[in-house]
Design a protein around this motif. Structure first.
Motif, mmCIF file in Angstrom:
data_model
loop_
_atom_site.group_PDB
_atom_site.id
_atom_site.type_symbol
_atom_site.label_atom_id
_atom_site.label_comp_id
_atom_site.label_asym_id
_atom_site.label_seq_id
_atom_site.Cartn_x
_atom_site.Cartn_y
_atom_site.Cartn_z
ATOM 1 N N THR A 1 -5.112 10.397 -6.325
ATOM 2 C CA THR A 1 -6.399 10.511 -6.925
ATOM 3 C C THR A 1 -7.265 9.586 -5.935
ATOM 4 O OG1 THR A 1 -7.694 9.734 -8.724
ATOM 5 C CG2 THR A 1 -5.819 8.349 -8.632
ATOM 6 N N PRO A 2 -8.505 9.963 -5.636
ATOM 7 C CA PRO A 2 -9.457 9.252 -4.969
ATOM 8 C C PRO A 2 -10.222 8.178 -5.543
ATOM 9 C CG PRO A 2 -10.285 11.318 -4.890
ATOM 10 C CD PRO A 2 -8.942 11.298 -5.789
ATOM 11 N N TYR A 3 -10.189 8.570 -7.049
ATOM 12 C CA TYR A 3 -11.062 7.740 -8.016
ATOM 13 C C TYR A 3 -10.685 6.353 -8.489
ATOM 14 C CZ TYR A 3 -12.579 12.606 -7.628
ATOM 15 O OH TYR A 3 -12.849 13.881 -7.251
ATOM 16 N N ASP A 4 -9.543 5.979 -8.521
ATOM 17 C CA ASP A 4 -9.073 4.799 -9.120
ATOM 18 C C ASP A 4 -7.718 4.365 -8.280
ATOM 19 O OD1 ASP A 4 -7.853 2.914 -10.743
ATOM 20 O OD2 ASP A 4 -8.494 3.903 -12.472
ATOM 21 N N ALA A 5 -7.908 3.077 -7.661
ATOM 22 C CA ALA A 5 -6.963 2.430 -6.795
ATOM 23 C C ALA A 5 -5.677 2.087 -7.494
ATOM 24 C CB ALA A 5 -7.397 1.407 -6.140
ATOM 25 N N THR A 6 -5.893 1.745 -8.725
ATOM 26 C CA THR A 6 -4.880 1.144 -9.654
ATOM 27 C C THR A 6 -4.184 2.684 -10.063
ATOM 28 O OG1 THR A 6 -6.031 -0.543 -10.537
ATOM 29 C CG2 THR A 6 -4.182 0.288 -11.916
ATOM 30 N N LYS A 7 -4.754 3.707 -10.522
ATOM 31 C CA LYS A 7 -4.144 4.865 -10.772
ATOM 32 C C LYS A 7 -3.402 5.629 -9.649
ATOM 33 C CE LYS A 7 -3.105 8.669 -13.274
ATOM 34 N NZ LYS A 7 -1.858 8.711 -13.897
ATOM 35 N N ALA A 8 -3.985 5.595 -8.445
ATOM 36 C CA ALA A 8 -3.210 5.959 -7.254
ATOM 37 C C ALA A 8 -1.943 5.186 -6.942
ATOM 38 C CB ALA A 8 -4.361 5.902 -6.093
ATOM 39 N N LYS A 9 -2.072 3.843 -7.184
ATOM 40 C CA LYS A 9 -0.842 3.363 -7.193
ATOM 41 C C LYS A 9 0.250 3.655 -8.132
ATOM 42 C CE LYS A 9 0.876 -1.588 -6.927
ATOM 43 N NZ LYS A 9 0.634 -2.904 -6.884
ATOM 44 N N GLN A 10 -0.014 3.900 -9.508
ATOM 45 C CA GLN A 10 0.996 4.387 -10.330
ATOM 46 C C GLN A 10 1.298 5.589 -9.785
ATOM 47 O OE1 GLN A 10 -1.796 4.114 -13.719
ATOM 48 N NE2 GLN A 10 -1.441 1.918 -14.280
#
Length: 161
Positions: free
Chosen positions: A130-139
């Motif tokens: 996902t490009p929208y949320d760095a925390t979500k991308a890490k998850q």
């Protein structure tokens, strides 16, 4: 044994519409990929690759002389994975479980048995974070890495954008 891996974001399927005139960018992308003779290609944003009897996926397979797999994707911008059967053999494992639930764009893990080169499966995963949320991308990265690593028993390749 040497395995060459390439990763390419094809940007909305490799065909971009602009100023009313669609441009087919796939021939340029395919030529660049072919120039490095990859054994595995991790594609992101394979938009439309499953349409019309998977016409774009089949085109990529033919242009690169590889087999391919599309990932389930709720956004339509999911990844694909292409591999050279001549080098890796037939795939022994495919997993995209929870692709739609756990990732924004999707992922796929593919595994090959390469005895005597490796004592366990070699797995590769293609993902588009996902490009929208760095925390979500890490998850997402942690989740997909666990899927790729778990299946390979220590022999894993993960790539994407």
């Amino acid at each position: 044994m040497e395995i060459v891996v390439a990763s390419q974001n094809v940007s909305r399927g490799g065909i971009r519409s602009g100023s009313g005139d669609p441009q087919d960018r796939w021939p340029v992308i395919a030529e660049a990929l072919a120039s490095v003779s990859p054994d595995i290609v991790l594609i992101q944003e394979a938009e439309g690759w499953g349409a019309d009897a998977a016409r774009q996926l089949v085109r990529a397979e033919n242009d690169l002389d590889m087999d391919g797999i599309l990932s389930p994707s709720r956004t339509g911008l999911g990844p694909a994975l292409l591999y050279r059967r001549e080098t890796l053999g037939r795939r022994q494992y495919v997993n995209s479980d929870s692709s739609i639930d756990e990732t924004h764009h999707g992922y796929t893990t593919v595994g090959w048995s390469l005895p005597p080169a490796l004592p366990a499966l070699l797995c590769a995963g293609s993902v588009h974070f996902t490009p929208y949320d760095a925390t979500k991308a890490k998850q997402e990265a942690n989740f997909v890495a666990s899927r790729v690593h778990r299946a390979g028993g220590g022999y894993a390749i993960l790539g994407g954008t």
